[in-house]
Design a protein around this motif. Structure first.
Motif, PDB file in Angstrom:
ATOM      1  N   ALA A  19     -77.802  -0.917  -3.791  1.00 24.19           N
ATOM      2  CA  ALA A  19     -77.015  -1.387  -4.938  1.00 24.19           C
ATOM      3  C   ALA A  19     -77.636  -0.884  -6.236  1.00 24.19           C
ATOM      4  CB  ALA A  19     -76.953  -2.907  -4.946  1.00 24.19           C
ATOM      5  N   VAL A  78     -69.838  -4.502  -6.477  1.00 27.93           N
ATOM      6  CA  VAL A  78     -71.179  -3.923  -6.409  1.00 27.93           C
ATOM      7  C   VAL A  78     -71.058  -2.442  -6.067  1.00 27.93           C
ATOM      8  CG1 VAL A  78     -73.420  -4.000  -5.261  1.00 27.93           C
ATOM      9  CG2 VAL A  78     -72.184  -6.130  -5.745  1.00 27.93           C
ATOM     10  N   ARG A  80     -72.702   1.013  -4.938  1.00 27.05           N
ATOM     11  CA  ARG A  80     -73.807   1.386  -4.052  1.00 27.05           C
ATOM     12  C   ARG A  80     -73.904   2.899  -3.960  1.00 27.05           C
ATOM     13  NH1 ARG A  80     -75.570  -2.974  -1.325  1.00 27.05           N
ATOM     14  NH2 ARG A  80     -74.277  -4.842  -1.439  1.00 27.05           N
TER      15      ARG A  80
END
Length: 120
Positions: A19, A78, A80
């Motif tokens: 992340a 999120v 990544r």
């Protein structure tokens, strides 16, 4: 795409090793960085010192987006990816560096936007 992490959120601790940034799922942030494709370059800036004179730029190759719940119970998008490189510069030098200058206003202050598009 440039990402402003001046709050120094530790995304790895919050969401796992790959992340690198998070965005809220509602309101203003919900529409940002929606057009990322696998392999896109993402540069995250955060302060490296308590005096806020040094800035770390971490360059990631975007891999995917996931939906996660943060520690406050709020859903987050999120981002990544894979860390490619990092560089630490004085804030004054970064503001005039052609690679990073889009993140700064004409007075050398960070723009307040969480996401700044790279030049086309």
């Amino acid at each position: 795409m440039f990402f402003n992490n001046l709050a120094n959120r530790n995304h790895k601790n919050l969401y796992g090793a790959d992340a690198f940034y998070d965005l809220e799922t509602s309101g203003y942030q919900s529409g940002l960085a929606k057009d990322l494709c696998s392999g896109d370059l993402c540069i995250v800036a955060n302060y490296e010192d308590k005096d806020r004179t040094m800035v770390k730029f971490a360059c990631y190759s975007f891999a995917r987006e996931t939906l996660e719940i943060d520690k406050q119970g709020k859903p987050q998008r999120v981002l990544r990816g894979h860390l490619k490189s990092t560089e630490i510069l004085r804030k004054t030098a970064a503001a005039s560096d052609p690679r990073y200058s889009r993140m700064f206003d004409k007075l050398g202050r960070f723009k307040q936007a969480p996401v700044v598009a790279m030049a086309a």
